[in-house]
Design a protein around this motif. Structure first.
Motif, mmCIF file in Angstrom:
data_model
loop_
_atom_site.group_PDB
_atom_site.id
_atom_site.type_symbol
_atom_site.label_atom_id
_atom_site.label_comp_id
_atom_site.label_asym_id
_atom_site.label_seq_id
_atom_site.Cartn_x
_atom_site.Cartn_y
_atom_site.Cartn_z
ATOM 1 N N VAL A 50 38.411 52.360 60.810
ATOM 2 C CA VAL A 50 40.138 53.216 60.898
ATOM 3 C C VAL A 50 40.323 52.644 61.896
ATOM 4 N N ALA A 51 41.790 52.295 61.893
ATOM 5 C CA ALA A 51 42.503 51.967 62.723
ATOM 6 C C ALA A 51 43.936 52.672 63.004
ATOM 7 N N THR A 52 44.710 52.437 64.332
ATOM 8 C CA THR A 52 46.056 52.718 63.968
ATOM 9 C C THR A 52 46.732 50.713 64.737
ATOM 10 N N ASP A 53 47.551 50.311 64.428
ATOM 11 C CA ASP A 53 48.052 48.651 64.645
ATOM 12 C C ASP A 53 47.238 48.356 65.720
ATOM 13 N N VAL A 54 46.423 49.041 67.443
ATOM 14 C CA VAL A 54 45.980 48.779 68.667
ATOM 15 C C VAL A 54 45.209 47.551 67.902
ATOM 16 N N ALA A 55 44.523 47.613 66.243
ATOM 17 C CA ALA A 55 43.040 46.883 66.515
ATOM 18 C C ALA A 55 43.792 45.525 65.283
ATOM 19 N N SER A 56 44.897 46.101 65.237
ATOM 20 C CA SER A 56 45.850 44.733 64.237
ATOM 21 C C SER A 56 45.901 43.505 64.699
ATOM 22 N N ARG A 57 45.697 43.082 65.992
ATOM 23 C CA ARG A 57 45.859 41.730 66.217
ATOM 24 C C ARG A 57 45.578 41.519 67.650
ATOM 25 N N GLY A 58 44.608 40.545 67.725
ATOM 26 C CA GLY A 58 43.617 40.339 68.466
ATOM 27 C C GLY A 58 42.523 39.904 68.998
ATOM 28 N N LEU A 59 42.035 41.062 67.631
ATOM 29 C CA LEU A 59 40.298 41.135 67.582
ATOM 30 C C LEU A 59 39.564 40.444 65.942
ATOM 31 N N ASP A 60 38.565 40.192 66.543
ATOM 32 C CA ASP A 60 38.723 38.563 66.244
ATOM 33 C C ASP A 60 37.162 38.903 65.245
ATOM 34 N N ILE A 61 37.030 39.765 63.631
ATOM 35 C CA ILE A 61 35.819 40.414 63.354
ATOM 36 C C ILE A 61 35.423 39.640 62.397
ATOM 37 N N ASP A 62 34.484 38.904 62.203
ATOM 38 C CA ASP A 62 34.028 38.003 60.924
ATOM 39 C C ASP A 62 33.465 39.067 59.639
ATOM 40 N N ASN A 63 33.650 38.737 58.821
ATOM 41 C CA ASN A 63 33.273 38.812 57.139
ATOM 42 C C ASN A 63 33.867 40.839 56.833
ATOM 43 N N VAL A 64 34.885 40.446 57.117
ATOM 44 C CA VAL A 64 35.565 41.962 56.789
ATOM 45 C C VAL A 64 35.830 41.404 55.341
ATOM 46 N N THR A 65 35.133 42.626 53.924
ATOM 47 C CA THR A 65 35.860 41.938 53.243
ATOM 48 C C THR A 65 37.668 43.133 51.983
ATOM 49 N N HIS A 66 37.694 43.783 53.066
ATOM 50 C CA HIS A 66 38.878 44.482 52.619
ATOM 51 C C HIS A 66 39.630 45.119 53.592
ATOM 52 N N VAL A 67 40.615 45.329 53.236
ATOM 53 C CA VAL A 67 41.984 45.740 54.456
ATOM 54 C C VAL A 67 42.468 46.740 53.793
ATOM 55 N N ILE A 68 42.614 47.794 53.971
ATOM 56 C CA ILE A 68 43.156 49.022 53.273
ATOM 57 C C ILE A 68 44.444 49.289 54.039
ATOM 58 N N ASN A 69 45.713 49.675 53.879
ATOM 59 C CA ASN A 69 46.547 50.294 53.900
ATOM 60 C C ASN A 69 47.082 51.142 54.308
ATOM 61 N N TYR A 70 46.707 52.654 54.277
ATOM 62 C CA TYR A 70 46.865 53.940 54.627
ATOM 63 C C TYR A 70 47.953 54.395 54.092
#
Length: 360
Positions: free
Chosen positions: A310-330
């Motif tokens: 669970v993250a704030t938008d600090v993680a929404s750019r620049g992170l390169d993480i493979d195989n994320v199945t779902h993004v949820i805009n809580y």
């Protein structure tokens, strides 16, 4: 509604590189490290940028995260330093996480080459960074605020650096670093090798670019829209408890690797605690975490030791993480650009992803 859209089957033109890594006129030892990392064929931005950077030209690259741009600038700069050990390189990034990723990639490429790098970022003590800078590293990778702090303390001098990379400049300006970036540019030596990367080119970015670059080669990589491989849908709460709805979704086995975005540090920390109490393998990533906590959270998510980040938008750019199945805009993103950056964490490398947005 912009949050509802089915993933498309997008026909992409086959990329035919002009070069192989073996073709580039770089140090043999560096080539060996590139091969050891499993690279043989360059990505489009590597294919275009590496030859002109090896010639010493300034470059402006318009490319997203995940296009291989880090290697596109690291490979020629490492070769440059190997040819002249007095050469010093400064790489400026918007976030600590991106700075760490760049240093990790640099270490792979420079294994056993006798080159030294220092990470200069906030969230950790400045003392070890001051000590490491005293060893005259070949590469300094840092965020604008900490770099300025080190210059204020006369531990780092911007005019010592002959090669400079400004990475994700649009993100730096979004985060309020415009004055810091302008200041750093003003302190650089007049004769320098300048590299400039940005995913978008709004007027503010173009203004910095014109001050920073001299007769640059422009490279724009045509990207498939992030959303093309992403099923986008909404979850209407209809008065239901939002956290309970999220927990029910996470019980579905299809939700293997889930990135949940929220608006505030406090709410994401609270959500992480509540999900953990329900048995979910989860951790939080936000600005109130120390740098070591943030790195541990990213590493646990990357290596599948947790199901949910669970993250704030600090993680929404620049992170390169493979195989994320779902993004949820809580929580709803503040802008459409934020939405695109969030959902761009899934549906990568030709795989399909799912983006869900909660509505009250």
């Amino acid at each position: 509604m912009m949050f509802v859209r089915k993933a498309e089957v997008v026909e992409t033109e086959a990329f035919c590189p002009k070069h192989q890594f073996a073709d580039f006129a770089i140090d043999t030892r560096l080539k060996q490290n590139i091969v050891a990392k499993g690279y043989t064929t360059p990505t489009p931005i590597q294919d275009e940028a590496i030859p002109v950077l090896l010639e010493g030209r300034d470059v402006v690259g318009c490319a997203n995260t995940g296009t291989g741009k880090t290697a596109a600038f690291l490979v020629p700069l490492i070769d440059k330093v190997l040819k002249n050990k007095k050469e010093k390189v400064l790489i400026v990034t918007p976030t600590r996480e991106l700075a760490v990723q760049i240093q990790n990639e640099l270490r792979v490429f420079t294994q056993n080459l006798g080159l030294y790098s220092v990470l200069c970022i906030g969230g950790v003590g400045i003392g070890p960074q001051i000590r490491d800078l005293s060893y005259a590293p070949n590469f300094v990778i840092g965020t604008p605020g900490r770099l300025k702090d080190l210059e204020d303390q006369r531990r780092l001098y911007f005019d010592d650096y002959q090669s400079i990379v400004l990475d994700e400049v649009d993100r730096m300006l979004d985060m309020g670093f415009i004055y810091d970036v302008k200041y750093i540019v003003s302190r650089l030596p007049r004769v320098r090798h300048s590299l400039f990367f940005s995913a978008t080119m709004p007027a503010k970015v173009v203004g910095i670019m014109q001050e920073f670059l001299h007769n640059p080669v422009s490279i724009a990589i045509k990207n498939q829209p992030f959303s093309a491989n992403v099923d986008q849908d909404v979850i209407k709460l209809n008065g239901r408890n939002k956290m309970e709805v999220l927990n029910d979704l996470l019980l579905d086995r299809a939700f293997q690797k889930v990135l949940v975005f929220g608006r505030t540090k406090w709410s994401m920390e609270k959500l992480s605690i509540e999900l953990s109490r329900k048995g979910v393998q989860v951790t939080a990533l936000h600005g109130n975490k120390s740098q070591s906590q943030r790195q541990r959270a990213i590493e646990m998510f990357k290596t599948d030791r947790i199901q949910v980040l669970v993250a704030t938008d600090v993680a929404s750019r620049g992170l390169d993480i493979d195989n994320v199945t779902h993004v949820i805009n809580y929580d709803l993103p503040q802008t459409y650009e934020d939405y695109i950056h969030r959902i761009g964490r899934t549906g990568r490398a030709g795989k399909k992803g799912v983006a869900l947005t909660f509505f009250d």
